[in-house]
Design an enzyme around this catalytic site. Structure first.
Site, PDB file in Angstrom:
ATOM      1  N   ASP A  83       0.837  -1.202   0.000  1.00 62.73           N
ATOM      2  CA  ASP A  83       0.000   0.000   0.000  1.00 62.73           C
ATOM      3  C   ASP A  83       0.870   1.249   0.000  1.00 62.73           C
ATOM      4  O   ASP A  83       2.052   1.201   0.374  1.00 62.73           O
ATOM      5  CB  ASP A  83      -0.943   0.016   1.199  1.00 62.73           C
ATOM      6  CG  ASP A  83      -0.223   0.191   2.526  1.00 62.73           C
ATOM      7  OD1 ASP A  83       0.764  -0.541   2.761  1.00 62.73           O
ATOM      8  OD2 ASP A  83      -0.629   1.042   3.345  1.00 62.73           O
ATOM      9  N   GLU A 178       0.079  -1.086   5.640  1.00 60.09           N
ATOM     10  CA  GLU A 178       1.133  -0.684   6.578  1.00 60.09           C
ATOM     11  C   GLU A 178       1.094   0.807   6.839  1.00 60.09           C
ATOM     12  O   GLU A 178       1.361   1.263   7.965  1.00 60.09           O
ATOM     13  CB  GLU A 178       2.505  -1.088   6.025  1.00 60.09           C
ATOM     14  CG  GLU A 178       3.660  -0.928   7.001  1.00 60.09           C
ATOM     15  CD  GLU A 178       4.353   0.446   6.943  1.00 60.09           C
ATOM     16  OE1 GLU A 178       5.246   0.705   7.779  1.00 60.09           O
ATOM     17  OE2 GLU A 178       3.994   1.256   6.044  1.00 60.09           O
TER      18      GLU A 178
END
Length: 413
Positions: A83, A178
């Site tokens: 991400d 994350e």
């Protein structure tokens, strides 16, 4: 060891996929678009010949590289997240590739006069003569942490293509979310099955980190009383003024823009309000546990002082610990840091051991039973339009992964 163009092509193919996470979503992954890259990575792992490739219901991608030695070697792992930060747009990323960088300003967007300059970003000068990948000035790049994914994929492919290199069983995992602090929340440590691992999620070449901030979030809710301003004398209580008192009463120089190294801070990340109610959002950070606890106490004491002045219920504070310093989990197994340090030196990289001024999946994973230091991925200026990465740093990171695998095998002969 690694082909530069292959690394460029692989990295560019990843960053062009928008994988921005969303802190306001409770789903895992927090955005549907993260699935696009997760599925691509799972397919690529199968194509290069990795074993046990699995994409689970939460978009965690795991795979195995079988051992090439007969003797018993601890299973080790390498982890990166796919991400990108919600702080800046990750849509329509258009990387610029600067060959043989001349050490001068790089124009990212001529029309808007957005320039990546070594006069301001001094680290850029050290990469003169190298190949630099930048943004076009309108998005972030996504090297955090698609560079780490590129490096792990490249290293795994190299080890598969060179089975004469001795190594034990290696596990890899690519994770969602994350950037919003949830990358490890649904990580199955038992299924991963490694004795220790490394996140490839640091910044400049050489970084090796095994300590990070203790972290907490504070939501400060200030309650006022809204009365018609023409008749407000001795009746109105303006929550924004109380909030201003709260902000100004915290140490002004203990903020991110005034601190470095192991110095902690209070960071006001959001403010919204009106006369009736104002909400402040803070993050609290410190490497030292006692100092960290003292920062939280300072906020609570300040709340009590202000409430004594304006009314007992004028401020409420919600404090929530987010993650802890992984140092105490790494120090008992410092050999895993030493292996990484030796691997860097073996490929002619000077290790830069320093604390992380932030968090990492490795911190949460270390407390979940998987000790997990952090290694450089090579990028700079993450989460914004000035982000860049030297291709040579990605090459070196891939070499470090290979060397860690080899040294681990040698040490357990």
């Amino acid at each position: 060891m690694t082909n530069k163009q292959h690394i460029i092509d692989r990295f560019v193919s990843y960053v062009k996929i928008d994988t921005q996470s969303d802190p306001n979503s409770n789903a895992t992954p927090s955005t549907e678009k993260q699935w696009v890259l997760a599925r691509k990575l799972a397919e690529e792992l199968r194509e290069i010949g990795m074993s046990d490739v699995e994409l689970d219901e939460n978009a965690y991608v795991m795979a195995t590289l079988p051992a090439t030695v007969a003797h018993k070697v601890p299973v080790i792992g390498f982890i990166s997240h796919f991400d990108t930060s919600p702080d800046f747009s990750g849509t329509n990323v258009n990387p610029q590739i600067i060959e043989d960088y001349d050490g001068e300003d790089i124009v990212l967007d001529e029309e808007k006069n957005i320039i990546l300059s070594p006069e301001y970003f001094e680290d850029l000068a050290q990469y003169k003569g190298q190949t630099i990948i930048t943004t076009d000035g309108t998005t972030l790049l996504g090297a955090d942490d698609k560079a780490g994914i590129t490096e792990i994929m490249t290293a795994m492919q190299y080890l598969l293509d060179n089975p004469d290199i001795p190594h034990g069983k290696i596990r890899i995992c690519f994770t969602p979310d994350e950037e919003i602090g949830r990358g490890a929340h649904k990580f199955d440590v038992e299924k991963f099955g490694a004795e220790w691992a490394y996140t490839m999620d640091g910044s400049q070449i050489g970084e090796l980190e095994f300590e990070n901030f203790h972290a907490a979030q504070a939501i400060v809710k200030v309650q006022g009383k809204s009365v018609h301003p023409g008749y407000a004398k001795d009746k109105m209580v303006n929550s924004m003024y109380i909030a201003q008192d709260f902000i100004n009463s915290l140490p002004r120089l203990e903020t991110p823009e005034h601190t470095k190294g192991r110095q902690g801070f209070f960071h006001l990340s959001s403010i919204k309000g009106d006369v009736e109610q104002t909400q402040l959002e803070y993050i609290i950070r410190d490497h030292d546990k006692d100092h960290f606890e003292a920062r939280k106490e300072m906020m609570l004491d300040l709340k009590n002082e202000i409430c004594a002045q304006y009314g007992s219920k004028c401020i409420e504070i919600e404090l929530k610990d987010q993650y802890a310093n992984m140092r105490e989990k790494i120090e008992p197994v410092m050999h895993i840091v030493e292996i990484a340090e030796d691997a860097m030196e073996a490929v002619n990289i000077e290790p830069l051991i320093k604390p992380i001024r932030g968090g990492t999946d490795g911190a949460q994973l270390s407390y979940m039973g998987l000790p997990c230091p952090n290694i450089f991925a090579g990028g700079h200026n993450f989460h914004g339009k000035y982000e860049y990465i030297p291709v040579e740093s990605m090459q070196k990171a891939a070499e470090v992964i290979v060397k860690i695998a080899e040294l681990t095998s040698e040490r357990y002969q």
